[in-house]
Design an enzyme around this catalytic site. Sequence first.
Site, short mmCIF file in Angstrom:
data_model
loop_
_atom_site.label_atom_id
_atom_site.label_comp_id
_atom_site.label_asym_id
_atom_site.label_seq_id
_atom_site.Cartn_x
_atom_site.Cartn_y
_atom_site.Cartn_z
N CYS A 264 0.41 -1.37 0.33
CA CYS A 264 -0.13 0.01 0.46
C CYS A 264 1.51 1.51 0.21
CB CYS A 264 -1.38 -0.22 1.47
SG CYS A 264 -2.28 -1.43 1.51
N HIS B 206 -2.91 7.24 3.15
CA HIS B 206 -3.62 5.94 2.12
C HIS B 206 -4.47 5.70 3.06
CE1 HIS B 206 -4.28 1.71 1.17
NE2 HIS B 206 -3.34 1.40 2.59
N ASN C 295 -10.34 0.19 0.45
CA ASN C 295 -8.66 0.09 0.16
C ASN C 295 -7.96 -0.20 -1.24
OD1 ASN C 295 -5.79 -0.35 0.60
ND2 ASN C 295 -5.98 -1.37 2.67
N1 COA Z 1 -18.99 -8.08 8.92
C1 COA Z 1 -19.55 -8.49 10.59
N2 COA Z 1 -18.73 -8.56 11.82
C2 COA Z 1 -17.25 -8.73 11.42
C3 COA Z 1 -17.12 -8.63 10.01
C4 COA Z 1 -17.68 -7.83 8.88
N3 COA Z 1 -17.30 -7.77 7.86
N4 COA Z 1 -15.51 -8.28 9.59
C5 COA Z 1 -15.13 -9.01 10.64
N5 COA Z 1 -16.53 -8.98 12.33
C6 COA Z 1 -16.44 -9.58 12.90
C7 COA Z 1 -15.30 -10.37 13.91
O1 COA Z 1 -15.79 -11.51 13.43
C8 COA Z 1 -15.21 -10.19 15.57
O2 COA Z 1 -16.47 -10.83 15.57
P1 COA Z 1 -16.37 -11.95 17.20
O3 COA Z 1 -15.97 -10.11 17.89
O4 COA Z 1 -17.45 -12.24 17.63
O5 COA Z 1 -14.71 -12.28 17.01
C9 COA Z 1 -16.21 -8.65 15.37
O6 COA Z 1 -16.59 -7.92 13.66
C10 COA Z 1 -14.39 -7.40 15.75
O7 COA Z 1 -13.69 -7.94 15.03
P2 COA Z 1 -12.56 -6.83 15.19
O8 COA Z 1 -11.38 -7.60 14.23
O9 COA Z 1 -11.48 -6.80 15.69
O10 COA Z 1 -12.61 -5.69 14.44
P3 COA Z 1 -11.68 -4.25 14.35
O11 COA Z 1 -13.23 -3.37 15.47
O12 COA Z 1 -10.38 -3.99 14.28
O13 COA Z 1 -12.03 -4.26 12.77
C11 COA Z 1 -11.30 -3.79 10.49
C12 COA Z 1 -11.54 -5.04 11.92
C13 COA Z 1 -9.85 -5.20 9.84
C14 COA Z 1 -11.82 -3.17 10.00
C15 COA Z 1 -9.90 -3.46 11.19
O14 COA Z 1 -9.01 -3.77 12.24
C16 COA Z 1 -8.46 -2.83 10.25
O15 COA Z 1 -9.64 -2.14 9.63
N6 COA Z 1 -7.46 -3.00 11.26
C17 COA Z 1 -6.55 -2.54 9.71
C18 COA Z 1 -6.58 -3.08 8.15
C19 COA Z 1 -5.72 -2.62 7.46
O16 COA Z 1 -5.63 -1.54 7.90
N7 COA Z 1 -5.33 -3.51 6.79
C20 COA Z 1 -4.14 -2.74 5.45
C21 COA Z 1 -2.84 -1.95 5.60
S1 COA Z 1 -2.51 -1.09 4.92
#
Ligand code: COA
Length: 325
Positions: A113, A252, A282
Amino acid sequence: MKKVGVIGVGEYFPKKVLTNFDLSKMVDTSDEWITTRTGIKERRIVAKNEATSDLAIKAAKEALADAGLKAEAIDLIIVASITPDTQFPSVSCLVQKAIGAHKAACFDIEAACAGFVYGIVVAQQFIAAGTYKNVLVVGAEVLSSITDWEDRNTCVLFGDGAGACVLSAVKAGGIISTYLGSDGTYSDLLMLPAGGSRMPATCDTVNKHLHYIKMRGNELFKLAVNIMSAAANHVVEKAKIKTEEIDLFVPHQANVRIIQAVAKKLKISENKVYINIDKYGNTSSASTATALCQAVKTGRLRRGDLVLLDAFGSGLVWGACLIRW
Ligand code: COA
Protein backbone atom coordinates in the site's frame (compact mmCIF):
# COMPACT_ATOMS: atom_id res chain seq x y z
CA MET A 1 20.12 19.18 -6.80
CA LYS A 2 17.16 19.71 -9.13
CA LYS A 3 13.74 20.42 -7.63
CA VAL A 4 11.33 17.64 -8.62
CA GLY A 5 7.56 18.02 -8.84
CA VAL A 6 4.39 16.37 -10.09
CA ILE A 7 3.42 17.85 -13.46
CA GLY A 8 0.41 15.66 -14.26
CA VAL A 9 -2.04 13.29 -12.57
CA GLY A 10 -4.50 10.62 -13.74
CA GLU A 11 -6.79 7.94 -12.38
CA TYR A 12 -9.08 5.15 -13.49
CA PHE A 13 -11.65 3.06 -11.69
CA PRO A 14 -13.56 0.14 -13.20
CA LYS A 15 -17.25 0.77 -13.76
CA LYS A 16 -18.74 -1.99 -11.62
CA VAL A 17 -19.79 -0.82 -8.13
CA LEU A 18 -20.02 -3.37 -5.30
CA THR A 19 -21.95 -1.91 -2.37
CA ASN A 20 -22.01 -2.99 1.27
CA PHE A 21 -25.55 -4.15 0.63
CA ASP A 22 -24.30 -6.41 -2.20
CA LEU A 23 -21.67 -7.84 0.17
CA SER A 24 -24.27 -8.52 2.85
CA LYS A 25 -25.81 -11.00 0.41
CA MET A 26 -22.45 -12.76 -0.07
CA VAL A 27 -21.13 -13.04 3.53
CA ASP A 28 -22.48 -12.53 7.07
CA THR A 29 -22.02 -8.76 7.28
CA SER A 30 -24.01 -5.54 7.14
CA ASP A 31 -23.76 -2.02 5.79
CA GLU A 32 -23.86 -0.79 9.41
CA TRP A 33 -20.85 -2.94 10.47
CA ILE A 34 -18.73 -2.05 7.45
CA THR A 35 -19.55 1.66 7.58
CA THR A 36 -18.92 2.12 11.30
CA ARG A 37 -15.77 -0.04 11.42
CA THR A 38 -14.14 1.10 8.17
CA GLY A 39 -15.93 4.08 6.58
CA ILE A 40 -16.36 2.10 3.36
CA LYS A 41 -19.74 2.22 1.57
CA GLU A 42 -18.80 0.79 -1.82
CA ARG A 43 -15.83 -0.26 -3.94
CA ARG A 44 -15.10 -0.80 -7.65
CA ILE A 45 -14.51 -4.22 -9.15
CA VAL A 46 -13.00 -5.02 -12.56
CA ALA A 47 -14.93 -6.58 -15.41
CA LYS A 48 -14.06 -10.18 -16.33
CA ASN A 49 -11.62 -9.15 -19.06
CA GLU A 50 -9.93 -6.34 -17.10
CA ALA A 51 -6.49 -6.75 -15.48
CA THR A 52 -4.18 -4.41 -13.57
CA SER A 53 -2.39 -3.12 -16.67
CA ASP A 54 -5.73 -2.14 -18.26
CA LEU A 55 -6.42 0.17 -15.32
CA ALA A 56 -2.81 1.37 -15.18
CA ILE A 57 -2.80 2.27 -18.90
CA LYS A 58 -5.95 4.41 -18.60
CA ALA A 59 -4.59 6.25 -15.54
CA ALA A 60 -1.21 6.71 -17.26
CA LYS A 61 -2.79 8.18 -20.41
CA GLU A 62 -4.74 10.68 -18.32
CA ALA A 63 -1.60 11.68 -16.39
CA LEU A 64 0.35 12.19 -19.64
CA ALA A 65 -2.43 14.34 -21.10
CA ASP A 66 -2.58 16.37 -17.88
CA ALA A 67 1.19 16.88 -18.03
CA GLY A 68 0.94 17.88 -21.70
CA LEU A 69 3.57 15.30 -22.65
CA LYS A 70 3.74 12.73 -25.42
CA ALA A 71 4.57 9.14 -24.41
CA GLU A 72 7.94 9.38 -26.20
CA ALA A 73 9.00 11.98 -23.64
CA ILE A 74 8.83 9.45 -20.79
CA ASP A 75 12.26 8.12 -19.77
CA LEU A 76 11.18 5.77 -17.00
CA ILE A 77 7.97 3.98 -16.04
CA ILE A 78 7.55 2.66 -12.51
CA VAL A 79 4.43 0.68 -11.64
CA ALA A 80 3.71 -0.15 -8.02
CA SER A 81 1.46 -3.19 -7.65
CA ILE A 82 0.91 -6.34 -5.61
CA THR A 83 -1.49 -7.67 -8.24
CA PRO A 84 0.43 -7.68 -11.55
CA ASP A 85 -1.30 -9.20 -14.60
CA THR A 86 1.24 -12.03 -14.45
CA GLN A 87 4.28 -12.80 -12.29
CA PHE A 88 6.29 -11.55 -15.25
CA PRO A 89 6.67 -9.55 -17.47
CA SER A 90 6.21 -6.41 -15.40
CA VAL A 91 3.08 -4.26 -15.59
CA SER A 92 5.32 -1.31 -16.44
CA CYS A 93 6.38 -3.03 -19.69
CA LEU A 94 2.73 -3.62 -20.58
CA VAL A 95 2.00 0.06 -19.93
CA GLN A 96 4.99 1.03 -22.08
CA LYS A 97 3.71 -1.06 -24.98
CA ALA A 98 0.18 0.33 -24.77
CA ILE A 99 1.09 4.01 -24.53
CA GLY A 100 4.07 3.82 -26.92
CA ALA A 101 6.71 5.09 -24.50
CA HIS A 102 9.41 3.34 -26.50
CA LYS A 103 12.31 5.32 -24.99
CA ALA A 104 11.43 4.43 -21.41
CA ALA A 105 13.12 2.00 -19.04
CA CYS A 106 10.53 0.04 -17.06
CA PHE A 107 10.29 -1.75 -13.77
CA ASP A 108 7.71 -2.61 -11.13
CA ILE A 109 8.08 -2.12 -7.41
CA GLU A 110 6.34 -4.07 -4.68
CA ALA A 111 5.86 -1.97 -1.61
CA ALA A 112 2.21 -2.92 -1.06
CA CYS A 113 0.00 0.00 0.00
CA ALA A 114 3.01 2.31 0.24
CA GLY A 115 4.05 1.47 -3.34
CA PHE A 116 2.99 4.76 -4.90
CA VAL A 117 4.91 6.83 -2.33
CA TYR A 118 7.93 4.56 -2.83
CA GLY A 119 7.58 5.11 -6.59
CA ILE A 120 7.53 8.88 -6.19
CA VAL A 121 10.67 8.81 -4.04
CA VAL A 122 12.50 6.55 -6.52
CA ALA A 123 11.46 8.81 -9.42
CA GLN A 124 12.66 11.86 -7.52
CA GLN A 125 16.14 10.34 -7.11
CA PHE A 126 16.51 9.64 -10.84
CA ILE A 127 15.34 13.11 -11.85
CA ALA A 128 17.36 14.97 -9.20
CA ALA A 129 20.48 13.05 -10.20
CA GLY A 130 19.97 14.06 -13.85
CA THR A 131 19.58 10.45 -15.05
CA TYR A 132 16.03 10.90 -16.35
CA LYS A 133 13.88 13.91 -17.24
CA ASN A 134 10.28 12.65 -17.14
CA VAL A 135 9.16 9.70 -15.01
CA LEU A 136 5.71 8.09 -14.98
CA VAL A 137 4.72 6.53 -11.66
CA VAL A 138 1.58 4.39 -11.48
CA GLY A 139 -0.12 2.65 -8.55
CA ALA A 140 -2.50 0.01 -9.89
CA GLU A 141 -4.32 -2.91 -8.34
CA VAL A 142 -6.93 -5.56 -8.98
CA LEU A 143 -7.23 -6.59 -5.33
CA SER A 144 -10.50 -8.37 -6.14
CA SER A 145 -8.32 -11.07 -7.77
CA ILE A 146 -6.65 -11.92 -4.43
CA THR A 147 -9.66 -11.33 -2.18
CA ASP A 148 -11.36 -14.28 -0.50
CA TRP A 149 -15.02 -13.53 -1.19
CA GLU A 150 -16.00 -16.01 1.54
CA ASP A 151 -13.98 -14.25 4.28
CA ARG A 152 -15.94 -11.40 5.83
CA ASN A 153 -12.86 -10.24 7.77
CA THR A 154 -11.15 -9.12 4.57
CA CYS A 155 -13.52 -9.07 1.59
CA VAL A 156 -15.33 -5.94 2.77
CA LEU A 157 -12.13 -3.89 2.74
CA PHE A 158 -10.61 -3.97 -0.73
CA GLY A 159 -11.28 -2.60 -4.20
CA ASP A 160 -9.71 -2.12 -7.64
CA GLY A 161 -8.31 1.02 -9.27
CA ALA A 162 -5.30 2.89 -10.61
CA GLY A 163 -3.71 6.29 -10.16
CA ALA A 164 -0.74 7.83 -11.93
CA CYS A 165 1.49 10.86 -11.98
CA VAL A 166 4.26 12.30 -14.11
CA LEU A 167 7.27 13.75 -12.32
CA SER A 168 9.76 16.17 -13.76
CA ALA A 169 12.15 18.96 -12.75
CA VAL A 170 10.19 22.07 -11.74
CA LYS A 171 11.17 25.71 -11.23
CA ALA A 172 8.72 26.42 -8.41
CA GLY A 173 7.45 24.16 -5.66
CA GLY A 174 8.13 20.43 -5.80
CA ILE A 175 9.04 17.70 -3.35
CA ILE A 176 10.32 19.17 -0.09
CA SER A 177 11.06 16.13 2.05
CA THR A 178 10.54 12.36 1.94
CA TYR A 179 10.88 9.41 4.23
CA LEU A 180 10.68 5.66 3.59
CA GLY A 181 10.79 2.92 6.22
CA SER A 182 10.25 -0.81 6.64
CA ASP A 183 10.04 -3.43 9.37
CA GLY A 184 10.12 -7.02 8.12
CA THR A 185 9.59 -8.43 11.62
CA TYR A 186 5.85 -7.90 11.05
CA SER A 187 5.83 -9.63 7.66
CA ASP A 188 3.24 -12.23 8.73
CA LEU A 189 0.53 -9.70 9.66
CA LEU A 190 -0.62 -9.14 6.10
CA MET A 191 0.31 -11.55 3.33
CA LEU A 192 -0.65 -13.79 0.45
CA PRO A 193 0.74 -17.21 1.41
CA ALA A 194 0.75 -19.24 -1.82
CA GLY A 195 1.73 -18.78 -5.44
CA GLY A 196 5.33 -17.75 -4.81
CA SER A 197 8.48 -19.84 -4.47
CA ARG A 198 7.73 -20.61 -0.79
CA MET A 199 4.47 -22.34 -1.63
CA PRO A 200 3.98 -22.85 -5.37
CA ALA A 201 0.40 -23.23 -6.60
CA THR A 202 -1.13 -26.70 -6.25
CA CYS A 203 -4.73 -27.95 -6.13
CA ASP A 204 -4.28 -28.11 -2.35
CA THR A 205 -3.23 -24.44 -2.02
CA VAL A 206 -6.19 -23.41 -4.15
CA ASN A 207 -8.63 -25.55 -2.14
CA LYS A 208 -7.29 -24.05 1.11
CA HIS A 209 -7.79 -20.47 -0.18
CA LEU A 210 -4.07 -19.74 0.21
CA HIS A 211 -3.98 -17.48 -2.85
CA TYR A 212 -5.99 -14.86 -1.01
CA ILE A 213 -5.09 -12.01 1.37
CA LYS A 214 -4.56 -13.13 4.99
CA MET A 215 -4.61 -10.33 7.52
CA ARG A 216 -4.46 -9.74 11.28
CA GLY A 217 -6.44 -6.53 11.11
CA ASN A 218 -6.57 -5.64 14.75
CA GLU A 219 -2.79 -5.70 15.22
CA LEU A 220 -2.28 -3.81 11.96
CA PHE A 221 -4.66 -1.07 13.00
CA LYS A 222 -2.55 0.10 15.94
CA LEU A 223 0.70 -0.20 14.00
CA ALA A 224 -0.77 1.78 11.09
CA VAL A 225 -1.80 4.68 13.33
CA ASN A 226 1.58 4.91 15.08
CA ILE A 227 3.73 4.34 12.02
CA MET A 228 1.84 6.72 9.72
CA SER A 229 1.96 9.45 12.38
CA ALA A 230 5.69 8.92 12.92
CA ALA A 231 6.40 8.94 9.16
CA ALA A 232 4.47 12.19 8.74
CA ASN A 233 6.29 13.79 11.67
CA HIS A 234 9.57 12.74 10.11
CA VAL A 235 9.01 14.65 6.85
CA VAL A 236 7.50 17.62 8.64
CA GLU A 237 10.49 17.93 10.98
CA LYS A 238 12.91 17.42 8.10
CA ALA A 239 11.19 20.30 6.27
CA LYS A 240 11.27 22.44 9.44
CA ILE A 241 7.56 23.22 9.24
CA LYS A 242 4.59 22.66 11.55
CA THR A 243 1.77 20.24 10.71
CA GLU A 244 -0.64 23.20 10.98
CA GLU A 245 0.94 24.59 7.80
CA ILE A 246 -0.16 21.58 5.75
CA ASP A 247 -3.01 22.48 3.38
CA LEU A 248 -4.02 18.94 2.46
CA PHE A 249 -3.31 15.55 4.00
CA VAL A 250 -3.61 12.67 1.51
CA PRO A 251 -3.26 9.45 3.51
CA HIS A 252 -3.46 5.83 2.41
CA GLN A 253 -7.13 4.86 2.54
CA ALA A 254 -7.20 1.62 4.59
CA ASN A 255 -9.76 2.54 7.23
CA VAL A 256 -11.36 5.91 7.95
CA ARG A 257 -10.73 5.36 11.67
CA ILE A 258 -7.00 4.96 11.01
CA ILE A 259 -7.04 8.17 8.95
CA GLN A 260 -8.91 10.10 11.65
CA ALA A 261 -6.61 8.82 14.40
CA VAL A 262 -3.49 9.79 12.43
CA ALA A 263 -4.89 13.24 11.60
CA LYS A 264 -5.73 13.78 15.27
CA LYS A 265 -2.23 12.78 16.39
CA LEU A 266 -0.76 15.15 13.80
CA LYS A 267 -3.15 17.96 14.76
CA ILE A 268 -4.40 18.24 11.19
CA SER A 269 -8.01 19.40 11.12
CA GLU A 270 -10.67 17.21 9.47
CA ASN A 271 -11.35 19.67 6.64
CA LYS A 272 -7.73 19.28 5.48
CA VAL A 273 -7.93 15.50 5.11
CA TYR A 274 -8.71 13.95 1.73
CA ILE A 275 -10.95 10.90 2.10
CA ASN A 276 -12.33 8.75 -0.71
CA ILE A 277 -12.40 5.37 1.05
CA ASP A 278 -16.20 5.55 1.24
CA LYS A 279 -16.39 5.14 -2.55
CA TYR A 280 -13.41 2.91 -3.31
CA GLY A 281 -12.30 0.97 -0.21
CA ASN A 282 -8.64 0.10 0.19
CA THR A 283 -7.01 -0.03 -3.25
CA SER A 284 -3.46 -0.54 -1.93
CA SER A 285 -0.86 1.19 -4.14
CA ALA A 286 -3.65 2.95 -6.09
CA SER A 287 -5.07 4.52 -2.96
CA THR A 288 -2.82 7.56 -2.40
CA ALA A 289 -2.38 7.88 -6.17
CA THR A 290 -6.10 8.20 -6.92
CA ALA A 291 -6.73 10.35 -3.85
CA LEU A 292 -4.01 12.77 -4.98
CA CYS A 293 -5.42 12.88 -8.50
CA GLN A 294 -8.97 13.50 -7.31
CA ALA A 295 -7.80 16.19 -4.91
CA VAL A 296 -6.30 18.04 -7.89
CA LYS A 297 -9.30 17.47 -10.17
CA THR A 298 -11.80 18.67 -7.58
CA GLY A 299 -9.79 21.77 -6.70
CA ARG A 300 -9.05 20.61 -3.15
CA LEU A 301 -5.34 20.82 -4.01
CA ARG A 302 -4.16 23.98 -5.74
CA ARG A 303 -0.82 25.30 -6.94
CA GLY A 304 1.19 26.61 -3.99
CA ASP A 305 -0.52 24.31 -1.46
CA LEU A 306 1.49 22.12 0.86
CA VAL A 307 0.38 18.49 0.54
CA LEU A 308 1.40 15.54 2.67
CA LEU A 309 1.26 11.98 1.28
CA ASP A 310 1.46 9.23 3.90
CA ALA A 311 1.12 5.48 3.34
CA PHE A 312 1.56 2.17 5.12
CA GLY A 313 1.31 -1.45 4.05
CA SER A 314 2.31 -5.10 4.14
CA GLY A 315 5.98 -5.71 4.78
CA LEU A 316 5.64 -3.69 6.84
CA VAL A 317 6.56 -0.71 4.69
CA TRP A 318 5.70 2.95 4.95
CA GLY A 319 6.49 6.26 3.35
CA ALA A 320 5.67 9.94 3.56
CA CYS A 321 6.26 12.80 1.17
CA LEU A 322 5.76 16.54 1.56
CA ILE A 323 5.20 18.44 -1.67
CA ARG A 324 4.73 22.14 -2.42
CA TRP A 325 2.17 21.77 -5.23
N1 COA B 1 -19.02 -8.03 9.22
C1 COA B 1 -19.48 -8.30 10.46
N2 COA B 1 -18.67 -8.69 11.46
C2 COA B 1 -17.37 -8.79 11.19
C3 COA B 1 -16.83 -8.52 9.92
C4 COA B 1 -17.72 -8.14 8.91
N3 COA B 1 -17.33 -7.85 7.67
N4 COA B 1 -15.49 -8.71 9.96
C5 COA B 1 -15.18 -9.07 11.21
N5 COA B 1 -16.30 -9.14 11.96
C6 COA B 1 -16.44 -9.47 13.35
C7 COA B 1 -15.29 -10.33 13.84
O1 COA B 1 -15.54 -11.69 13.56
C8 COA B 1 -15.33 -10.05 15.33
O2 COA B 1 -16.35 -10.84 15.91
P1 COA B 1 -16.14 -11.54 17.33
O3 COA B 1 -15.93 -10.40 18.29
O4 COA B 1 -17.41 -12.28 17.51
O5 COA B 1 -14.92 -12.39 17.17
C9 COA B 1 -15.80 -8.60 15.43
O6 COA B 1 -16.38 -8.30 14.15
C10 COA B 1 -14.69 -7.61 15.72
O7 COA B 1 -13.60 -7.89 14.88
P2 COA B 1 -12.31 -7.02 14.94
O8 COA B 1 -11.30 -7.59 13.99
O9 COA B 1 -11.88 -6.80 16.34
O10 COA B 1 -12.85 -5.63 14.37
P3 COA B 1 -12.11 -4.27 14.23
O11 COA B 1 -12.86 -3.20 14.88
O12 COA B 1 -10.65 -4.39 14.55
O13 COA B 1 -12.22 -4.01 12.67
C11 COA B 1 -10.84 -4.14 10.70
C12 COA B 1 -11.64 -4.90 11.77
C13 COA B 1 -10.20 -5.13 9.78
C14 COA B 1 -11.82 -3.26 9.95
C15 COA B 1 -9.79 -3.25 11.40
O14 COA B 1 -9.06 -4.02 12.35
C16 COA B 1 -8.81 -2.65 10.43
O15 COA B 1 -9.16 -1.87 9.58
N6 COA B 1 -7.53 -2.98 10.58
C17 COA B 1 -6.49 -2.47 9.74
C18 COA B 1 -6.46 -3.22 8.46
C19 COA B 1 -5.58 -2.56 7.47
O16 COA B 1 -5.30 -1.41 7.55
N7 COA B 1 -5.13 -3.34 6.51
C20 COA B 1 -4.38 -2.87 5.42
C21 COA B 1 -3.11 -2.26 5.83
S1 COA B 1 -2.50 -1.41 4.46
